[in-house]
Structure formats: structure tokens, C-alpha cells
Design a protein around this motif. Sequence first.
Motif, mmCIF file in Angstrom:
data_model
loop_
_atom_site.group_PDB
_atom_site.id
_atom_site.type_symbol
_atom_site.label_atom_id
_atom_site.label_comp_id
_atom_site.label_asym_id
_atom_site.label_seq_id
_atom_site.Cartn_x
_atom_site.Cartn_y
_atom_site.Cartn_z
ATOM 1 N N LEU A 12 0.841 -1.201 0.000
ATOM 2 C CA LEU A 12 0.000 0.000 0.000
ATOM 3 C C LEU A 12 0.877 1.253 0.000
ATOM 4 N N GLY A 13 2.013 1.172 0.694
ATOM 5 C CA GLY A 13 2.949 2.292 0.692
ATOM 6 C C GLY A 13 3.544 2.544 -0.681
ATOM 7 N N ILE A 14 3.863 1.477 -1.400
ATOM 8 C CA ILE A 14 4.420 1.610 -2.743
ATOM 9 C C ILE A 14 3.375 2.198 -3.700
ATOM 10 N N ILE A 15 2.134 1.742 -3.568
ATOM 11 C CA ILE A 15 1.049 2.208 -4.450
ATOM 12 C C ILE A 15 0.787 3.702 -4.258
ATOM 13 N N SER A 16 0.755 4.143 -2.993
ATOM 14 C CA SER A 16 0.330 5.518 -2.701
ATOM 15 C C SER A 16 1.478 6.475 -2.415
ATOM 16 N N GLY A 17 2.706 5.961 -2.399
ATOM 17 C CA GLY A 17 3.849 6.751 -1.926
ATOM 18 C C GLY A 17 4.026 8.085 -2.622
ATOM 19 N N LEU A 18 3.975 8.102 -3.942
ATOM 20 C CA LEU A 18 4.234 9.330 -4.689
ATOM 21 C C LEU A 18 3.156 10.382 -4.417
ATOM 22 N N VAL A 19 1.905 9.940 -4.351
ATOM 23 C CA VAL A 19 0.801 10.876 -4.091
ATOM 24 C C VAL A 19 0.891 11.417 -2.666
ATOM 25 N N VAL A 20 1.203 10.545 -1.708
ATOM 26 C CA VAL A 20 1.368 10.984 -0.313
ATOM 27 C C VAL A 20 2.488 12.015 -0.218
ATOM 28 N N VAL A 127 -2.074 27.534 -6.651
ATOM 29 C CA VAL A 127 -1.546 26.357 -7.348
ATOM 30 C C VAL A 127 -1.240 25.239 -6.349
ATOM 31 N N VAL A 128 -0.653 25.607 -5.206
ATOM 32 C CA VAL A 128 -0.333 24.603 -4.177
ATOM 33 C C VAL A 128 -1.604 23.918 -3.682
ATOM 34 N N LEU A 129 -2.658 24.701 -3.422
ATOM 35 C CA LEU A 129 -3.925 24.121 -2.963
ATOM 36 C C LEU A 129 -4.531 23.220 -4.028
ATOM 37 N N HIS A 130 -4.464 23.649 -5.305
ATOM 38 C CA HIS A 130 -4.999 22.848 -6.402
ATOM 39 C C HIS A 130 -4.228 21.539 -6.532
ATOM 40 N N LEU A 131 -2.924 21.612 -6.306
ATOM 41 C CA LEU A 131 -2.094 20.409 -6.340
ATOM 42 C C LEU A 131 -2.411 19.507 -5.155
ATOM 43 N N HIS A 132 -2.645 20.107 -4.003
ATOM 44 C CA HIS A 132 -2.940 19.361 -2.780
ATOM 45 C C HIS A 132 -4.252 18.588 -2.904
ATOM 46 N N ARG A 133 -5.259 19.215 -3.482
ATOM 47 C CA ARG A 133 -6.583 18.583 -3.545
ATOM 48 C C ARG A 133 -6.812 17.788 -4.826
ATOM 49 N N TYR A 134 -6.280 18.280 -5.937
ATOM 50 C CA TYR A 134 -6.622 17.694 -7.238
ATOM 51 C C TYR A 134 -5.414 17.215 -8.028
ATOM 52 N N LEU A 135 -4.199 17.378 -7.527
ATOM 53 C CA LEU A 135 -2.981 17.043 -8.267
ATOM 54 C C LEU A 135 -2.935 17.784 -9.599
ATOM 55 N N CYS A 136 -3.668 18.911 -9.680
ATOM 56 C CA CYS A 136 -3.801 19.699 -10.925
ATOM 57 C C CYS A 136 -4.382 18.838 -12.048
ATOM 58 N N MET A 137 -5.241 17.877 -11.684
ATOM 59 C CA MET A 137 -5.846 16.961 -12.669
ATOM 60 C C MET A 137 -7.364 16.957 -12.584
ATOM 61 N N GLY A 138 -7.961 17.978 -11.946
ATOM 62 C CA GLY A 138 -9.410 18.062 -11.868
ATOM 63 C C GLY A 138 -10.023 16.949 -11.030
ATOM 64 N N GLU A 139 -11.186 16.469 -11.463
ATOM 65 C CA GLU A 139 -11.909 15.443 -10.704
ATOM 66 C C GLU A 139 -11.151 14.123 -10.639
ATOM 67 N N VAL A 143 -10.126 12.017 -7.156
ATOM 68 C CA VAL A 143 -10.334 10.584 -6.886
ATOM 69 C C VAL A 143 -9.027 9.953 -6.409
ATOM 70 N N ILE A 144 -7.933 10.293 -7.082
ATOM 71 C CA ILE A 144 -6.622 9.714 -6.732
ATOM 72 C C ILE A 144 -6.196 10.135 -5.328
ATOM 73 N N THR A 145 -6.350 11.430 -4.998
ATOM 74 C CA THR A 145 -5.961 11.886 -3.659
ATOM 75 C C THR A 145 -6.862 11.281 -2.587
ATOM 76 N N VAL A 210 -13.134 14.077 4.322
ATOM 77 C CA VAL A 210 -14.384 14.847 4.254
ATOM 78 C C VAL A 210 -14.509 15.554 2.915
ATOM 79 N N TRP A 211 -13.383 16.037 2.382
ATOM 80 C CA TRP A 211 -13.407 16.722 1.083
ATOM 81 C C TRP A 211 -13.382 15.739 -0.081
ATOM 82 N N SER A 212 -12.950 14.511 0.181
ATOM 83 C CA SER A 212 -12.820 13.524 -0.893
ATOM 84 C C SER A 212 -14.108 12.755 -1.143
ATOM 85 N N TYR A 213 -14.849 12.470 -0.068
ATOM 86 C CA TYR A 213 -16.034 11.619 -0.194
ATOM 87 C C TYR A 213 -17.254 12.275 0.460
#
Length: 386
Positions: A12-20, A127-139, A143-145, A210-213
Motif C-alpha cells: 500500500l505504501g508503494i502504491i500511494s507513496g508518490l501521491v502521499v 496552485v499549491v492548494l490545487h495540487l494538494h486537492r486535485y494534483l492539478c488533474m481536476g476530478e 479521486v486519486i488523492t 471529508v473533502w474527498s467523499y
Amino acid sequence: MKKIFGWLHLWLGIISGLVVLVVAGTGALLVFEEELEHTFRSSFFYVEVPENASRVSLDNITAYVQQEYPGHKIFQMAIEPEADRSIIYVLRKGKVKELKNQLYLAVNPYTGKIIGSQPGNKRFFSVVLHLHRYLCMGETGKVITGISCSIFAILVITGLILWWPKRNNRKQRFRVKWDASFKRLNWDLHAVFGFYTHIILLVIALTGLVWSYKWVNNLIYLAFDGNTKQQKIVAPESIPVENTGIAYLEKILSTTNERLTYEGKITIRFAEVDSLAVSAAKENRSRHDNVSDFLYFQAGTGKLVKERLYDNESAGTIARRWIYPIHTGSFYGFPTKILAFIATLVGFTLPISGFLIWIGRKKKKPVAKAKKKLPLDKHPNPSVQY
């Protein structure tokens, strides 16, 4: 069971590591967003107070801003209580969710002139907030975050189980051996620092859901109100009156300060639809972060239409308002912000140190097979004890 949890923790750490890594790094920056932005862009937020200071009417300033940017619509303006603060306007056009369609303006309240402007997609913390919540990839990024945030909560729990010491090994698990080899030091930094921050990291991860689901958000209202019906903050209907000759924005500002006597920033916001009232939200700095009272006014006259006070909200709404300050560590000011900052920095390092632990184990040489013991009478040197 530890083998199962170890396997889960690893993969699970390997799967999510980069996003975390991205979410924790941006989260650490956002903890001190206001302090950092005001330090490095002080000319945008602060002005010199002239002698015999008199402020230009808010209505005149707003009319001037709209005249200078006819292709934009004024969304909101923020007025700080301090005398040396600029008025910050946010303008929008087109699709409001796109950062490039947002424009931030700073206006000197004593001259009425624009100090500076910055598009939303060039504002660092937008930009930092958009990256934090959306990875600059929209919806898709949301989902990924959301998935990675859920995984991180599991990693914190499984990490605690794997860290849990045996009776004869407790001292080692509570301190870092700084003079050890790189592998041992890296393991200590991962396990020991992870232990000391695990409660804060778990709380940050769970509140982030809370913001994700939507269903997580609904659970708050179900727990405190007994149902999932949310009381959304919506401006009441109020038909604007034109050409009244009243400086109604100044009236809104003065009425808000008269009815809400505590100190705090006032944000005046225009509704997307002209038939709705203008809202004025005032932050109550005498309480924890994210406490605001709302007043609604008729455009053109400044007549008070409705008030919505924090203390009159439902228990579910108040609990929901606590989520943001808990998530950012701002609920008790600077001390809790420091704790959140340290924890998120540790969270940022965990994927790196965890990856190094995994690589180190993969490169470990297989242990040589023990030599078969020979009887002493057949050994070339019977005197040697093996």
C-alpha cells in the motif's frame, strides 16, 4: 498477523507513496499559507497609513475596479480590521473553477488605487492548494488523492502495529540512534518519528476524507444532527434596487461592525445570481479558526435582509466547521500549527524512508549456508571449536 500487516504496509505504501509525498509536501506549505504569503508578498497586503488618514468609499473603489476590469465580475472583497491592510478583491470570468479565470487584486483603501494584480494560476498558494486537492488533474486527481488519503490512514494504523515493541526491545523503538549505520538510522527515522506523529497524521488523513467523499461528510451530520440533510449557506432572495444614490457597500460594512462587535476580517460576497442578497461574513478571532457569522443585505440599499449566526447553527454544521481547523492545525493558533507542520513534514519523509527500507531489503545478499559440521576426529584441526 504481523506478516500480513507488513505485506499490506509495504505494498500500500508503494502504491500511494508518490501521491502521499505530493499531498504531504503541499500540506506542510498550506499550514502557514497566510504567514508565508504576507511575508514574501508584503507589498500586496500592506500599505502605508498616511497622516490624517481617511479611507476612500468602498463603493467608489468597487466601481473603479469594475471599470478597470470590465470583462470580469467582482466575486468578493476582503476588508481587514487593521489600518495598514489593503483591500483584496477576487474577480472571476468564464468557468469559475479554472484558476486562470480568477484574478486577485490589492487596492490601497486610502488612495483607491490598485496596488497589484495576480491571476489565480500564477498565485503560488492557489496552485499549491490545487495540487494538494486535485494534483492539478481536476476530478480525476480528486479521486486519486481520496484513495491515497484512505490508504495513508491504513498505513498509519498498520505502521503502529509493526512498530509495537516486544518487552525486551522497548527502548530502541522510542529513540533514534543517530550514530548508527545509514540503514539503521533510516529505519529509526521512519519508525520512531512515525510513531511520535501517528495520532496527528491519522487525524489529518481522516479529516481530509471529508473533502474527498460525500458520504464521509454526510456521516458528520448523521452523527450530530441525526440525519444527512445539510443546511447549506445560501443567500436569501433579494431583488436589487438600482440608482438609489446610497453608498450601500459602506452601509453594509458599518452595519456588520455595529451588529458584530468583535474584531475580525469582513468578506463581502456577491451572489452568482443578481436576485440574491449580498452576504457579509465576519470572522470571530476571539474563538477558534473558521468561526464566522453571516449577514445578508439588499444590493443598492444596504438593507439587512437576514442574519445567520454561528451559535444558532445545528450541531452538525458546527462540527463540520471544526473539520478545517483540525485538518490544518489552526484551531488553537500558532502552537497547533507548529504541531501540524512537524507532522506533515514527517509524513512527507515517510514514503522516502520507507522506499529506502524496501530497496535495502531487496539488495540484501542471501546469507551463506552454514558449513556442515564434521566430527572432531575427521576435522583438519580438531582443536578448533566450531
